[in-house]
Design an enzyme around this catalytic site. Structure first.
Site, mmCIF file in Angstrom:
data_model
loop_
_atom_site.group_PDB
_atom_site.id
_atom_site.type_symbol
_atom_site.label_atom_id
_atom_site.label_comp_id
_atom_site.label_asym_id
_atom_site.label_seq_id
_atom_site.Cartn_x
_atom_site.Cartn_y
_atom_site.Cartn_z
ATOM 1 N N ASP A 23 44.758 54.711 52.542
ATOM 2 C CA ASP A 23 44.050 53.648 51.822
ATOM 3 C C ASP A 23 45.049 52.658 51.221
ATOM 4 O O ASP A 23 44.750 51.463 51.084
ATOM 5 C CB ASP A 23 43.190 54.278 50.719
ATOM 6 N N HIS A 214 36.303 58.388 43.942
ATOM 7 C CA HIS A 214 37.369 57.513 44.425
ATOM 8 C C HIS A 214 37.214 56.204 43.648
ATOM 9 O O HIS A 214 36.410 55.346 44.014
ATOM 10 C CB HIS A 214 37.210 57.307 45.931
ATOM 11 N N HIS A 216 38.544 52.717 41.640
ATOM 12 C CA HIS A 216 39.535 51.642 41.735
ATOM 13 C C HIS A 216 39.724 51.012 40.360
ATOM 14 O O HIS A 216 38.893 51.186 39.471
ATOM 15 C CB HIS A 216 39.059 50.579 42.723
ATOM 16 N N CYS A 247 42.588 46.941 48.471
ATOM 17 C CA CYS A 247 42.238 45.521 48.485
ATOM 18 C C CYS A 247 42.470 44.816 47.152
ATOM 19 O O CYS A 247 41.538 44.264 46.564
ATOM 20 C CB CYS A 247 40.776 45.310 48.895
HETATM 21 ZN ZN ZN Z 1 40.457 52.973 47.683
#
Ligand code: ZN
Length: 310
Positions: A23, A214, A216, A247
């Site tokens: 990732d 997960h 961010h 990202c």
């Molecule tokens: Zn991620």
């Protein structure tokens, strides 16, 4: 243990799945060589991590950073007790992951129709049919098939995602045989209250099903969201060495939650991780050298608190 004093519900121990090699690197402009990736994986394997996402079996034309995932698996120096996983977007990818020797295969589904279409160019129902086929392949090979539900805490195209929809899709994925479910805050839209609400709703609906998050930190809420999840007893999280990937919207901006920052916070609170933080920081610094730029990690800039006073 001291960690539960004054903070009821906290797990004594947290398991971190390292997602940086996949990732993280997938979102970097610099494409690391196979040898560099192996070096990074070796360093990460020496930190006490028990699960590492090695790469993705996607079309090299789409994601050149992951083109050599099969070669990486072939040359990987595996440490006993470490699960080396891969992600696969379709049946071809799942077959390649199994053939390459991935210990577990993760498949992705989005919690919103628009994000799913933007990600894999098909609707959620068609994706679920694909997931069923992938699940059959992975389970026939005797490997765990894990499912990640993306944008579960908000969609960049649709905004709020109803918790009822998240739970419905979790149920569909479990019906397909998912061994583990991960809820992804894929673009960092979650906040602590929402995390708390989603986790409580998940636990009510699936009382015996373990849950991984997960999260961010695109808008800085990553560790606050972790805290909200810890309060509900969640003990499985993904994070990325150096905080790379996920990202980020600008160079140096946080995307994925940083493994060192997460580990530092947990250790300061007396929560065990089994990880060697100094070794993790060495791996993050090595990664900086490989990438040729600084990484978002705050802990490698500020240092480990306990080391400041000896
Ligand atoms: Zn991620």
């Amino acid at each position: 243990m001291t960690n539960t004093q004054g903070w009821p519900g906290f797990p004594q121990r947290v398991r971190i799945r390292e997602v940086g090699p996949r990732d993280g690197l997938q979102n970097e402009d610099v494409v690391l060589s196979t040898a560099e990736k192996l070096c990074l994986l070796d360093a990460l394997g020496a930190t006490g991590l028990r699960e590492i996402e090695v790469g993705a079996f996607v079309r090299p034309a789409n994601v050149p950073q992951m083109a050599d995932t099969a070669e990486v698996f072939a040359a990987l120096r595996r440490r006993p007790g470490v699960t080396y996983s891969a992600i696969a977007p379709n049946v071809v990818g799942a077959r390649r992951a199994i053939a390459a020797g991935a210990d577990a295969v993760q498949v992705f589904l989005s919690a919103s129709e628009s994000h799913n279409r933007s990600n894999v160019n098909m609707g959620i129902e068609q994706s679920l049919a694909n997931v069923a086929e992938m699940a059959a392949i992975v389970r026939a090979a005797g490997r765990p098939f894990d499912a990640v539900l993306s944008v579960a805490f908000g969609c960049p195209f649709e905004g709020d995602v109803p918790i009822a929809r998240v739970l419905e899709l979790c149920g569909r994925l479990l019906d397909l045989g998912a061994g583990q479910l991960t809820l992804g805050d894929t673009t960092g839209m979650g906040h602590p209250l929402l995390v708390r609400q989603v986790v409580i709703a998940f636990r009510e609906r699936f009382p015996r099903q373990p849950l991984r998050l997960h999260l961010h930190s695109a808008r800085g809420a990553g560790l606050a969201n972790i805290l909200a999840a810890l309060e509900q007893g969640v003990s499985d999280f993904d994070s990325s060495v150096g905080g790379i990937g996920g990202c980020p919207f600008a160079p140096g901006a946080p995307g994925n939650l940083c493994t060192e920052d997460l580990t530092h916070m947990l250790h300061e609170m007396g929560v065990e991780t089994g990880l060697d933080l100094a070794a993790l920081m060495d791996a993050a610094r090595m990664l900086e050298t490989m990438l040729g730029h600084t990484v978002p990690s705050q802990t490698i800039k500020a240092g480990i608190c306990k080391h400041l006073t000896g």
